[in-house]
Design a protein around this motif. Sequence first.
Motif, short mmCIF file in Angstrom:
data_model
loop_
_atom_site.label_atom_id
_atom_site.label_comp_id
_atom_site.label_asym_id
_atom_site.label_seq_id
_atom_site.Cartn_x
_atom_site.Cartn_y
_atom_site.Cartn_z
N HIS A 1 -36.01 -46.28 35.38
CA HIS A 1 -36.53 -47.61 35.08
C HIS A 1 -37.61 -47.48 34.02
O HIS A 1 -38.17 -46.41 33.78
CB HIS A 1 -37.09 -48.30 36.33
CG HIS A 1 -38.27 -47.61 36.93
ND1 HIS A 1 -39.57 -47.88 36.56
CD2 HIS A 1 -38.36 -46.64 37.88
CE1 HIS A 1 -40.40 -47.12 37.26
NE2 HIS A 1 -39.69 -46.36 38.06
N TYR A 2 -37.89 -48.62 33.35
CA TYR A 2 -38.88 -48.66 32.30
C TYR A 2 -40.15 -49.33 32.79
O TYR A 2 -40.11 -50.28 33.56
CB TYR A 2 -38.36 -49.46 31.10
CG TYR A 2 -37.23 -48.79 30.34
CD1 TYR A 2 -37.50 -47.85 29.36
CD2 TYR A 2 -35.90 -49.13 30.59
CE1 TYR A 2 -36.46 -47.24 28.65
CE2 TYR A 2 -34.87 -48.54 29.88
CZ TYR A 2 -35.16 -47.59 28.92
OH TYR A 2 -34.14 -46.99 28.22
N THR A 3 -41.30 -48.82 32.34
CA THR A 3 -42.58 -49.48 32.58
C THR A 3 -43.33 -49.48 31.25
O THR A 3 -43.09 -48.64 30.38
CB THR A 3 -43.42 -48.74 33.64
OG1 THR A 3 -43.61 -47.37 33.24
CG2 THR A 3 -42.75 -48.79 34.99
N ASN A 4 -44.25 -50.45 31.10
CA ASN A 4 -45.04 -50.53 29.89
C ASN A 4 -46.49 -50.26 30.23
O ASN A 4 -47.07 -50.95 31.07
CB ASN A 4 -44.89 -51.89 29.22
CG ASN A 4 -45.54 -51.91 27.84
OD1 ASN A 4 -46.74 -52.02 27.71
ND2 ASN A 4 -44.72 -51.79 26.81
N CYS B 1 -47.12 -48.43 25.46
CA CYS B 1 -46.05 -47.41 25.40
C CYS B 1 -45.01 -47.71 26.47
O CYS B 1 -45.35 -47.83 27.65
CB CYS B 1 -46.63 -46.02 25.61
SG CYS B 1 -45.39 -44.72 25.79
N THR B 2 -43.78 -47.86 26.06
CA THR B 2 -42.70 -48.05 27.02
C THR B 2 -42.31 -46.69 27.58
O THR B 2 -41.83 -45.82 26.85
CB THR B 2 -41.48 -48.71 26.36
OG1 THR B 2 -41.86 -49.99 25.85
CG2 THR B 2 -40.35 -48.90 27.38
N GLN B 3 -42.53 -46.52 28.89
CA GLN B 3 -42.29 -45.23 29.53
C GLN B 3 -41.03 -45.27 30.36
O GLN B 3 -40.65 -46.31 30.89
CB GLN B 3 -43.48 -44.85 30.41
CG GLN B 3 -44.78 -44.69 29.63
CD GLN B 3 -45.96 -44.37 30.52
OE1 GLN B 3 -45.98 -44.73 31.69
NE2 GLN B 3 -46.94 -43.70 29.97
N VAL B 4 -40.40 -44.11 30.48
CA VAL B 4 -39.18 -43.98 31.26
C VAL B 4 -39.49 -43.09 32.46
O VAL B 4 -40.02 -41.99 32.31
CB VAL B 4 -38.04 -43.35 30.44
CG1 VAL B 4 -36.73 -43.38 31.23
CG2 VAL B 4 -37.87 -44.08 29.12
N ASP B 5 -39.17 -43.58 33.66
CA ASP B 5 -39.41 -42.83 34.88
C ASP B 5 -38.14 -42.76 35.71
O ASP B 5 -37.27 -43.65 35.62
CB ASP B 5 -40.49 -43.50 35.74
CG ASP B 5 -41.84 -43.47 35.07
OD1 ASP B 5 -42.34 -42.36 34.80
OD2 ASP B 5 -42.40 -44.54 34.80
N LEU B 6 -38.03 -41.72 36.52
CA LEU B 6 -36.96 -41.68 37.51
C LEU B 6 -37.16 -42.82 38.50
O LEU B 6 -38.28 -43.09 38.92
CB LEU B 6 -36.97 -40.34 38.25
CG LEU B 6 -36.61 -39.10 37.43
CD1 LEU B 6 -36.89 -37.84 38.24
CD2 LEU B 6 -35.16 -39.14 37.00
N ALA B 7 -36.11 -43.50 38.83
CA ALA B 7 -36.18 -44.57 39.82
C ALA B 7 -35.98 -43.99 41.21
O ALA B 7 -35.37 -42.94 41.38
CB ALA B 7 -35.11 -45.63 39.53
N TRP B 8 -36.51 -44.69 42.19
CA TRP B 8 -36.44 -44.21 43.57
C TRP B 8 -35.70 -45.22 44.42
O TRP B 8 -36.17 -45.64 45.46
CB TRP B 8 -37.84 -43.93 44.09
CG TRP B 8 -38.57 -43.01 43.17
CD1 TRP B 8 -39.39 -43.36 42.14
CD2 TRP B 8 -38.50 -41.60 43.14
NE1 TRP B 8 -39.85 -42.26 41.49
CE2 TRP B 8 -39.32 -41.15 42.08
CE3 TRP B 8 -37.82 -40.65 43.92
CZ2 TRP B 8 -39.48 -39.81 41.77
CZ3 TRP B 8 -37.99 -39.32 43.60
CH2 TRP B 8 -38.81 -38.90 42.55
N SER B 9 -34.54 -45.64 43.92
CA SER B 9 -33.76 -46.65 44.63
C SER B 9 -32.73 -46.03 45.55
O SER B 9 -31.92 -46.74 46.13
CB SER B 9 -33.04 -47.55 43.60
OG SER B 9 -32.20 -46.77 42.77
#
Length: 273
Positions: free
Chosen positions: A55-58, A62-70
């Motif tokens: 998922h993306y967070t800002n 800076c738009t960051q990309v993280d592993l999602a925990w779904s």
Amino acid sequence: MASDLLESFILAFLARSESRVCAGDLIRACTKHSGAGRHAVKRALKDLVAAGQIHYTNLFGCTQVDLAWSRPHRVSPRILLYPGDFPANHQLPSDAMILRIAGGAAFGAGDHPTTRLSLQALDALFTEKRIARGVAVLDIGTGTGVLAIGAVLLGAGTALALDIDPCALWEAKENVALNNLALRIRVSADPVEDLVETFNLIIANLRLPTLLRLTPTVDHLLATKGVAVVSGIRPEETDALLKHWSALGLKPCWREEQQGWAGIGFCRDGKRG
């Protein structure tokens, strides 16, 4: 590179990263090391978002990309973090301790590096028998309650989970109920300074200024041969905490770093400050 291999490359890159990754940096790294074009990388990222794996967070522009925990994710050798709304799976690893947590507003779904570090410390210290089974636990600043729940699943007897945020209190109670631990974990807004009983295990996932302010309280509440597990501190901040807590007879017995954060397990050597 085939799309499934590219997606695996992206997931492995994010898992290995020691800090948050900006989207532009991730795309450049993938094109450089995987040989795939920018269009293919962007398509793979889009597919991974749609599949709920990233998922993306800002943050600060800076738009960051993280592993999602779904989906279920092993956060320590024995703890499997299991999203509360994820369907039951009867083919889970036989050694897994299932910790269910619903994502909420207080502190996410237990996926922050400081949460993972705390759970890994608890798992290691229970395994090494530095923390005895059946101990009483105090979780200061419990957030979603994930650390109190993890401690009880690993072998603690009871836990008192404290927080001053009404949203966190509500979420912690929901997660305690989700794990069927309402009879063993009490969630409360009681001021930690008002407590009089001692605890064999104290957990505090808090920033350094708060940990330093609570130093006398930890000294008063931690049993003579108790264990304290802390995170929420940066690696460069650990010396300040070690300096203050060593005077309490607390010596580091577990220490790790992840993605710019540090976690420390302190074991009391039998004397109090």
